[in-house]
Scaffold this active site. Structure first.
Site, PDB file in Angstrom:
ATOM      1  N   ASP A  77     -12.566  -8.409  -8.204  1.00 49.30           N
ATOM      2  CA  ASP A  77     -11.736  -8.674  -9.084  1.00 49.30           C
ATOM      3  C   ASP A  77     -11.182  -7.523  -9.861  1.00 49.30           C
ATOM      4  O   ASP A  77     -11.895  -6.683 -10.249  1.00 49.30           O
ATOM      5  CB  ASP A  77     -12.726  -9.402 -10.445  1.00 49.30           C
ATOM      6  N   ASP A 116      -1.656 -11.371 -12.552  1.00 47.68           N
ATOM      7  CA  ASP A 116      -1.002 -11.162 -13.689  1.00 47.68           C
ATOM      8  C   ASP A 116      -1.867 -11.671 -14.912  1.00 47.68           C
ATOM      9  O   ASP A 116      -2.033 -11.092 -15.865  1.00 47.68           O
ATOM     10  CB  ASP A 116       0.563 -11.803 -13.728  1.00 47.68           C
ATOM     11  N   SER A 138       2.638  -9.981  -3.918  1.00 46.94           N
ATOM     12  CA  SER A 138       3.297 -11.077  -3.386  1.00 46.94           C
ATOM     13  C   SER A 138       2.491 -12.026  -2.563  1.00 46.94           C
ATOM     14  O   SER A 138       3.148 -13.008  -2.049  1.00 46.94           O
ATOM     15  CB  SER A 138       4.620 -10.435  -2.399  1.00 46.94           C
ATOM     16  N   GLY A 181       0.050 -14.019  -3.232  1.00 39.98           N
ATOM     17  CA  GLY A 181      -0.505 -15.269  -3.825  1.00 39.98           C
ATOM     18  C   GLY A 181       0.919 -16.242  -4.021  1.00 39.98           C
ATOM     19  O   GLY A 181       1.444 -16.858  -3.124  1.00 39.98           O
ATOM     20  N   TYR A 226       3.815 -15.868  -4.677  1.00 38.12           N
ATOM     21  CA  TYR A 226       5.264 -15.514  -4.127  1.00 38.12           C
ATOM     22  C   TYR A 226       5.111 -15.599  -2.535  1.00 38.12           C
ATOM     23  O   TYR A 226       6.063 -15.569  -1.795  1.00 38.12           O
ATOM     24  CB  TYR A 226       5.599 -14.081  -4.527  1.00 38.12           C
TER      25      TYR A 226
HETATM   26  N1  APR Z   1      -8.338  -9.236  -8.711  1.00 40.34           N
HETATM   27  C1  APR Z   1      -7.628  -9.140  -7.527  1.00 40.34           C
HETATM   28  N2  APR Z   1      -6.736 -10.033  -6.773  1.00 40.34           N
HETATM   29  C2  APR Z   1      -6.288 -10.974  -7.580  1.00 40.34           C
HETATM   30  C3  APR Z   1      -6.975 -11.525  -8.691  1.00 40.34           C
HETATM   31  C4  APR Z   1      -7.748 -10.662  -9.262  1.00 40.34           C
HETATM   32  N3  APR Z   1      -8.436 -11.128 -10.373  1.00 40.34           N
HETATM   33  N4  APR Z   1      -6.300 -12.853  -8.834  1.00 40.34           N
HETATM   34  C5  APR Z   1      -5.423 -13.034  -7.913  1.00 40.34           C
HETATM   35  N5  APR Z   1      -5.598 -12.235  -7.025  1.00 40.34           N
HETATM   36  C6  APR Z   1      -4.870 -11.979  -5.686  1.00 40.34           C
HETATM   37  C7  APR Z   1      -4.378 -13.102  -4.941  1.00 40.34           C
HETATM   38  O1  APR Z   1      -5.517 -13.822  -4.151  1.00 40.34           O
HETATM   39  C8  APR Z   1      -3.283 -12.735  -4.006  1.00 40.34           C
HETATM   40  O2  APR Z   1      -3.839 -12.639  -2.859  1.00 40.34           O
HETATM   41  O3  APR Z   1      -3.625 -11.101  -5.810  1.00 40.34           O
HETATM   42  C9  APR Z   1      -2.646 -11.577  -4.897  1.00 40.34           C
HETATM   43  C10 APR Z   1      -1.252 -11.684  -5.339  1.00 40.34           C
HETATM   44  O4  APR Z   1      -1.341 -13.041  -5.933  1.00 40.34           O
HETATM   45  P1  APR Z   1      -0.481 -13.459  -7.298  1.00 40.34           P
HETATM   46  O5  APR Z   1      -1.167 -12.937  -8.580  1.00 40.34           O
HETATM   47  O6  APR Z   1      -0.104 -14.818  -7.244  1.00 40.34           O
HETATM   48  O7  APR Z   1       0.885 -12.535  -7.215  1.00 40.34           O
HETATM   49  P2  APR Z   1       2.078 -12.747  -6.580  1.00 40.34           P
HETATM   50  O8  APR Z   1       2.149 -13.516  -5.270  1.00 40.34           O
HETATM   51  O9  APR Z   1       2.849 -11.419  -6.344  1.00 40.34           O
HETATM   52  O10 APR Z   1       3.170 -13.621  -7.550  1.00 40.34           O
HETATM   53  C11 APR Z   1       3.435 -13.086  -8.661  1.00 40.34           C
HETATM   54  O11 APR Z   1       2.754 -14.800  -9.720  1.00 40.34           O
HETATM   55  O12 APR Z   1       1.338 -14.790 -11.589  1.00 40.34           O
HETATM   56  C12 APR Z   1       2.445 -15.004 -11.235  1.00 40.34           C
HETATM   57  O13 APR Z   1       3.519 -13.744 -13.163  1.00 40.34           O
HETATM   58  C13 APR Z   1       3.335 -13.596 -11.711  1.00 40.34           C
HETATM   59  O14 APR Z   1       5.339 -14.820 -11.290  1.00 40.34           O
HETATM   60  C14 APR Z   1       4.392 -13.808 -10.751  1.00 40.34           C
HETATM   61  C15 APR Z   1       3.768 -14.240  -9.597  1.00 40.34           C
END
Ligand code: APR
Length: 349
Positions: free
Chosen positions: A9, A33, A116, A118, A120
């Site tokens: 994490d 985020d 991106s 997750g 996105y």
């Molecule tokens: N630690 C590490 N990685 C994490 C964690 C964590 N605690 N939580 C999620 N992830 C991973 C997800 O599994 C994914 O592989 O981070 C990666 C990015 O996922 P997202 O957080 O969904 O980010 P992204 O795809 O860039 O989307 C951004 O999501 O939450 C919103 O405000 C943010 O609108 C923006 C969008």
């Protein structure tokens, strides 16, 4: 190790800066985020609002507040639209811009989530590849420890073709662990030898075990002649790992920095190795240098031997490394992506 992939994490990682996969309003959200905002506390939200948003592909920085890091770098990754909307360039730019800010703020260590990949919707395999490629380019010119933090338990799918080739190679060459375990059980348990190993010569084994049991083993004292012989042997030891490494770097016409950077080894560790002919490296360190020097399998085995190691078909790590050397693929970062997928140690020091 300059670039490491870890499963964790990101809010738990102790380093100078953590990168957040934010949105253009920098207003917090879900995924990583949300996790970062929860861990940092409400002050992060207030600090973000003052930044006036952030364009896709760019990055902004705040304090770390309650997170175990000095800074949080907020970058906005592209949404995946199928690949035709400059997604790859924008994603690469997120890594470059975040690393540029980290450098400007004199960070020695930075942790990235897979931006991106997750909400996105960027395909993970490609997102990981862009992350590794941009970070490793940056590390060729800069000293920093960079973590790519992967959250999900799900095994990472690097190139499907590469994974299936490596899996096939492992299937063909990996000696079943149970077989090895049976053998080691036999070696450590004398009754196992006598009861389960008909091919073992009981006379010889028994004598050895009896000698060990009666403490005769190692009891005999050396004669003066034997001692002198031993001293002569010790005085004419073979080339050490460190000496072989320096020789190979010269033979390949590389600079020290080219070699340790390509090996994913940090400068401090390299200096230690260079300064101590008898340095005992770890196995992943030796292999990382062998890969950086593009050694053949035989030369790799030779270098491993200098450090007291071997390549074995009873270790998945070894079989994977062997696969890449046989196929003359000498990209430490690519190999690490595959090792990570198989839950193995990564190359580097
Ligand atoms: N630690 C590490 N990685 C994490 C964690 C964590 N605690 N939580 C999620 N992830 C991973 C997800 O599994 C994914 O592989 O981070 C990666 C990015 O996922 P997202 O957080 O969904 O980010 P992204 O795809 O860039 O989307 C951004 O999501 O939450 C919103 O405000 C943010 O609108 C923006 C969008």
């Amino acid at each position: 190790m300059p670039l490491t992939i870890v499963r964790n994490d990101i809010t738990k990682i102790k380093c100078d800066a953590v990168v957040n996969a934010a949105n253009r309003h920098l207003a917090g959200g879900g995924g990583v985020d949300g996790a970062i905002h929860r861990a940092a506390g409400p002050e992060l939200h207030r600090a973000c609002l003052k930044l006036g948003g952030c364009r896709t592909g760019l990055a902004k920085i705040t304090e770390g507040f309650n997170m175990p890091c000095k800074y949080i770098i907020h970058t906005v990754g592209p949404r995946w639209h199928g690949g035709g909307m400059h997604e790859a360039e924008l994603l690469a730019s997120c890594y470059r811009e975040s690393l540029r800010l980290a450098s400007e703020y004199e960070c020695e260590s930075v942790a990235f989530p897979l931006i991106s990949a997750g909400a996105y919707g960027y395909p993970r395999e490609e997102a990981l590849h862009i992350a590794v490629s941009e970070i490793s380019k940056f590390l060729l010119k800069n000293e920093m420890t960079v973590y790519i933090v992967v959250y999900d338990r799900e095994c990472f799918k690097v190139s499907k073709k590469l994974m299936s080739d490596v899996t096939e190679y492992i299937d063909q060459h990996y000696v079943d662990e149970h077989f090895v375990n049976r053998q080691s059980a036999a070696m450590s348990n004398p009754s196992f030898i006598s009861n389960h190993s008909p091919r073992m010569n009981r006379g010889m084994t028994g004598a050895l075990l009896d000698a060990m049991a009666s403490h005769e083993y190692g009891k005999r004292s050396f004669s003066a002649r034997e001692e002198q012989g031993l001293e002569e042997m010790l005085a004419s030891l073979d080339e050490s790992f460190s000496q072989m490494l320096m020789r190979k770097i010269d033979e390949k016409g590389m600079t020290d920095a080219q070699c340790y950077k390509k090996a994913n080894i940090d400068r401090k560790l390299f200096s230690k190795i260079r300064g101590n002919v008898n340095y005992k490296p770890s196995k992943p360190t030796v292999i990382a240098f062998a890969i950086a020097l593009e050694l053949s399998l035989e030369e790799t085995k030779d270098m491993l031997m200098k450090a007291g190691f071997a390549l074995s078909h009873s270790s998945k790590f070894d079989v994977i490394v062997e696969y890449f050397i046989r196929n003359r693929c000498y990209d430490v970062f690519k190999i690490n992506e595959v090792l990570f997928s198989f839950d193995q140690l990564l190359l580097g020091g």
